[in-house]
Design an enzyme around this catalytic site. Sequence first.
Site, mmCIF file in Angstrom:
data_model
loop_
_atom_site.group_PDB
_atom_site.id
_atom_site.type_symbol
_atom_site.label_atom_id
_atom_site.label_comp_id
_atom_site.label_asym_id
_atom_site.label_seq_id
_atom_site.Cartn_x
_atom_site.Cartn_y
_atom_site.Cartn_z
ATOM 1 N N GLU A 165 0.815 -1.217 0.000
ATOM 2 C CA GLU A 165 0.000 0.000 0.000
ATOM 3 C C GLU A 165 0.847 1.264 0.000
ATOM 4 O OE1 GLU A 165 -3.844 1.961 2.334
ATOM 5 O OE2 GLU A 165 -3.212 -0.085 2.777
ATOM 6 N N VAL A 166 0.532 2.143 -0.939
ATOM 7 C CA VAL A 166 1.115 3.484 -1.071
ATOM 8 C C VAL A 166 2.641 3.444 -0.985
ATOM 9 C CG1 VAL A 166 0.831 5.900 -0.455
ATOM 10 C CG2 VAL A 166 -0.999 4.310 0.036
#
Length: 270
Positions: A165-166
């Site tokens: 994630e990110v």
Amino acid sequence: MTMRDGRPSVADIRAMKAAGQKLSMLYVTTPDEAAAAAAAGIDMLSIEGRFFDAAMREAAGRCFVQVGLPYGPHGALVTAEDYLRAAFAFMRLGGDCFYCAASLEIQKALCDNAVPVVAHVGLIPSQCTWTGGFKAVGKTAGSAKAVWDHVKRLEAIGCFGAELEVVPDRVAEVIARSTPLIMLGMGAGAGADAQYLFAEDVLGYTPGHKPRHAKTYRDFAAEYRRLQQERIGAFREFIADVRTGAYPEPCHAVPIADAELEGFLAAIGR
């Protein structure tokens, strides 16, 4: 490709990665969303344990389902035994793999019992205080190496995959190409093995902040606002009918024969 019960196995998903097939993944919370995803041909679904039951599994059809095991202050699971018990219960309901953001020791206990575990690297929302809040992780060489090291620890204990994630896209691509884990990208660029979005973002009814990586394909928020006004209008009309006597009409009432009514009235002395 041979699939059991018409849906992919862990081995099938790994084979898809090996073949370079890009996978689609949605987070859903209702049977209607799960059924729509299945009808559309979405590869993988993410469903929190609190939403997962037999009806959700049936609605998910041929989708490969990741069930989220509750963690931290919002969950009741604490020990490895708690997690194992929950994972086995969800497995009986048809869960295909299990998201776990708990300690490496707990994740290993699940892996040691042949539970397909999906961990979490990069921005981990439940632990983001350690990385400075809800922001990208891996933008410096040191931070990117920490994500890499985390993935390698997950490999060593036998995890099936990890949400990524990110994380910067070029870092994510290197990691995805260098690990047997299925890397489920959320804001991690095109190099991840799967592209993972929330149904609420895809359908345009996200409450509050919408993440940068989200893409909206329909405006359900406008439709929900319209439906809410229709609800209010219908309820107002109902109130008016009650007050004027327009509701109920004879067709809404249960009839009784005159003789039976007379008998009843006589029985009560009326």
